[in-house]
Design an enzyme around this catalytic site. Structure first.
Site, PDB file in Angstrom:
ATOM      1  N   LYS A 411       0.933  -1.163  -0.003  1.00  0.00           N
ATOM      2  CA  LYS A 411       0.058  -0.087   0.185  1.00  0.00           C
ATOM      3  C   LYS A 411       0.950   1.291   0.015  1.00  0.00           C
ATOM      4  CE  LYS A 411      -3.955  -2.343   2.177  1.00  0.00           C
ATOM      5  NZ  LYS A 411      -3.275  -3.580   1.861  1.00  0.00           N
ATOM      6  N   LYS A 423       3.486   4.594   5.433  1.00  0.00           N
ATOM      7  CA  LYS A 423       4.418   3.618   5.266  1.00  0.00           C
ATOM      8  C   LYS A 423       5.535   4.005   4.125  1.00  0.00           C
ATOM      9  CE  LYS A 423       4.601   0.040   7.165  1.00  0.00           C
ATOM     10  NZ  LYS A 423       5.165  -0.217   8.389  1.00  0.00           N
ATOM     11  N   ARG A 554     -14.377   0.941   0.330  1.00  0.00           N
ATOM     12  CA  ARG A 554     -14.329   1.659   1.780  1.00  0.00           C
ATOM     13  C   ARG A 554     -13.513   2.898   1.542  1.00  0.00           C
ATOM     14  NH1 ARG A 554     -12.302  -2.725   5.796  1.00  0.00           N
ATOM     15  NH2 ARG A 554     -10.780  -3.067   4.207  1.00  0.00           N
TER      16      ARG A 554
END
Length: 652
Positions: A411, A423, A554
């Site tokens: 991701k 990240k 989402r």
């Protein structure tokens, strides 16, 4: 008068009943032997013959008692009891021969031999006949099942099921041609293509896989063929768990997608596993998480001198420490296990721990990783994932840690959410330290979803199926890479040993999996029929057993994930680990921007935070211009409400 039920007798009464039965069988065996030899009952008039028999019968009963035959529960006797019966028969014949000489009864020398045969078959046969009789009544109340696998594991499972209370095996199935048509353990062995016939004849709705060593590809083929028949599929534990004693063969569980999605294992390179661990001090942050806990287990197996468990959650820390201490005791490891409760944002604590225990290697797995939650708690997500990584990486460099390995995620590649952006920033921090020619070797290991981790789709699907549905999928076309937790952790350890500084290691995740197909497979594994709907109002029992409802993407979620920013992956010594050189920025420029970012987090300035995320070289591309942060939106609502009230007051 109620029916006599020997099962309900107390233990002394059962022993007396067995004694009477054995005495009767010994008598019948002796009479049958003498009739076979003399063809009439003339021997019955000779007292010396009965004296010899009495000695033999008494010897037999005492032998049975000494061998603890009468302590065995008849319903659960196995073939081992025949050894004791054979010893009894041999002593019976020997004592009859000696007693014949003592009483001078002139019994033929052939009689003791034949008597031993009769005793063996009568005493052994009556016990197996009784076992069959008593089991049959209890088996009728159990659920009929087919055992797939007629090897050693299958036979052990069949025996365990006979002793259990839930399932009764009614047939064996095996791929081996030489076993077809045979009868093993009282069950016929069928070929896989005969399963529909067996199901129709017996009504069995459950298949138990007893093939702990079968290759994963073949297991997937078998499961796919069985799900078409709407059969519930369960399996025994893995061979490694059976050998280590972690599980028993009777501990059945529903076949999971983890059993099917994982690839055939590739042998680890031993020197890579041990290089940064054996005899050294190893620290794992986020030690109680899905990846962190598995890293700890595999690190322990490489015999470090000290294993420091650094974890924010008290429960998670207690759980992993307790598990590791038990493993250490069982396997007699000498590793010292040190549980440290704390946050990676706590600079003084982090430096104190690294300095006190003189860590050689740090695996940094601590992070907030759930995309929707970080979207709704942006400031704290950044503080933990960015400031936490900055804090511990600087502490590692300050105290001369030899190796620092960051656990990253797919991701982080062209992130569409804040979690992925944090990240990627963590990666930039490690790259900047590496470019500064630090004595610490900073490496980054990037991979996708791990099967069964907390918050992943598989545990959620499992809970939804057990609740009766619906199973929720965000989009029909969404795909994800998956890897088993043990494989991911093992590859992380090996990748960390390959680092030279600033490396970004990519783990071979295989082929991406469509999530809706994953959901369909999980439902079918439970022996029930799924159907897909676009809205909760479309639920209809006529369409199937459990609906799979498509709910929409989402917050921060994208249809597919990537592992590589550029296009230059290079092979390494390990066939499933690639290395890449990604975009980085100088340390000074990065730290200046991080100071601004962390100050914006401390002042809760969401507008500035989002602006800095776009300014950093992250390729950050959120799907919407608004923010999902719960507290920020609440403050905005309050401010708008106050502005409206002020405006109304002014008008008044």
């Amino acid at each position: 008068m109620q029916n006599f039920d020997p099962v309900k007798l107390n233990r002394p009464s059962k022993i007396v009943l067995q004694l009477l039965c054995d005495v009767s069988l010994l008598t019948v065996s002796f009479v049958a032997t003498m009739l076979f030899k003399h063809e009439d009952l003339s021997f019955a008039e000779q007292p010396t013959i009965w004296g010899a028999f009495f000695v033999s019968a008494l010897t037999s009963i005492l032998t049975l008692w000494y061998l603890e035959i009468y302590l065995a529960v008849v319903r659960f006797v196995t073939g081992k009891i025949l050894i004791s019966v054979a010893k009894t028969a041999l002593l019976s014949a020997t004592s009859l021969y000696i007693a014949d000489m003592f009483f001078n009864s002139n019994i033929s020398r052939f009689v003791p031999v034949l008597f031993a045969v009769f005793v063996f078959f009568s005493l052994g046969g009556i016990r197996f006949a009784a076992r069959t009789y008593f089991r049959r009544g209890s088996q009728l109340l159990k659920k009929p099942v087919i055992v797939y696998g007629a090897g050693e594991a299958g036979i052990q499972l069949v025996n365990a099921l006979f002793h259990g209370t839930e399932f009764t095996p009614i047939a064996l199935v095996d791929d081996e041609l030489s076993l077809r048509g045979m009868n093993i353990g009282g069950l016929d062995v069928y070929s896989p293509d005969q399963i529909p016939t067996v199901v129709n004849e017996t009504g069995a709705k459950v298949v138990l896989l007893a093939m702990p060593t079968v290759r994963r590809g073949r297991r997937q083929e078998i499961v796919n063929s069985l799900t078409k028949l709407q059969l519930e599929i369960k399996t025994i534990p893995k061979m490694s768990d059976l050998i280590s004693g972690k599980a028993k063969i009777s501990e059945l569980r529903t076949v999971s997608v983890e059993d099917l999605l994982g690839r055939e294992p590739v042998a680890a390179i031993p020197e890579l596993l041990s290089e940064n661990i054996t005899g050294q001090v190893v620290m794992v942050t986020g030690a109680g998480g899905s990846i962190g806990s598995e890293l700890c287990r595999q690190v322990l197996n490489q015999a470090p001198l000290v294993l420091v468990l650094y974890e924010l959650s008290e429960l998670a820390l207690y759980t992993i420490e307790d598990e590791l201490r038990k493993i250490r005791t069982t396997l007699q490891y000498e590793t010292r296990i040190v549980p440290i409760l704390g946050s990676v944002q706590n600079r003084s604590l982090v430096e104190a721990v690294i300095g006190a225990y003189k860590a050689n290697t740090i695996y940094h797995a601590a992070a907030y990783k759930h995309v929707p939650l970080v979207e709704e708690n942006i400031a704290e997500g950044i503080r933990n994932n960015v400031h936490g990584t900055l804090t511990i990486s600087e502490a590692a460099q300050k105290h001369g840690v030899k190796n620092f390995i960051l656990i990253s995620t797919d991701k982080a590649v062209r992130p569409t959410n804040v979690m992925g952006a944090t990240k990627r920033i963590a990666e930039l921090i490690c790259q900047a330290h590496a470019n500064d020619q630090a004595s610490t070797i900073f490496s980054i290991v990037r991979f996708g979803n791990v099967l069964g981790s907390s918050g992943s789709v598989i545990p959620r699907f499992q809970a939804q199926i057990e609740a009766g549905g619906p199973v929720t999928v965000t989009h029909k076309d969404i795909t994800r890479y998956f890897m088993t937790i043990p494989e991911a952790a093992q590859l992380v350890l090996q990748a960390g040993a390959l680092g030279n500084g600033g490396d970004v290691f990519l783990l071979d995740m295989g082929k991406p999996v469509k999530i809706i197909e994953l959901a369909l497979s999980m439902v079918k594994l439970h022996g029930i029929a799924p159907y897909v709907i676009d809205h909760i109002d479309q639920i209809s029992p006529d369409k199937g057993d459990i609906p799979i409802c498509v709910t929409g993407l989402r917050k921060g979620e994208k249809l597919y994930e990537e592992l590589l920013i550029g296009n230059n992956p290079q092979p390494t010594r390990h066939p499933r680990i690639m290395a890449a050189t990604e975009v980085s920025i100088p340390s000074a420029a990065l730290m200046e921007m991080l100071d601004r970012l962390l100050y914006a987090c401390s002042t809760f300035d969401l507008s500035e935070i989002i602006a800095i995320l776009h300014e950093l070289p992250l390729d950050y591309a959120p799907q919407s211009t608004g923010t999902s942060d719960l507290l920020w939106n609440k403050k905005q609502d309050i401010e708008q409400s106050q502005d409206s009230s002020t405006e109304v007051g002014l008008r008044t």
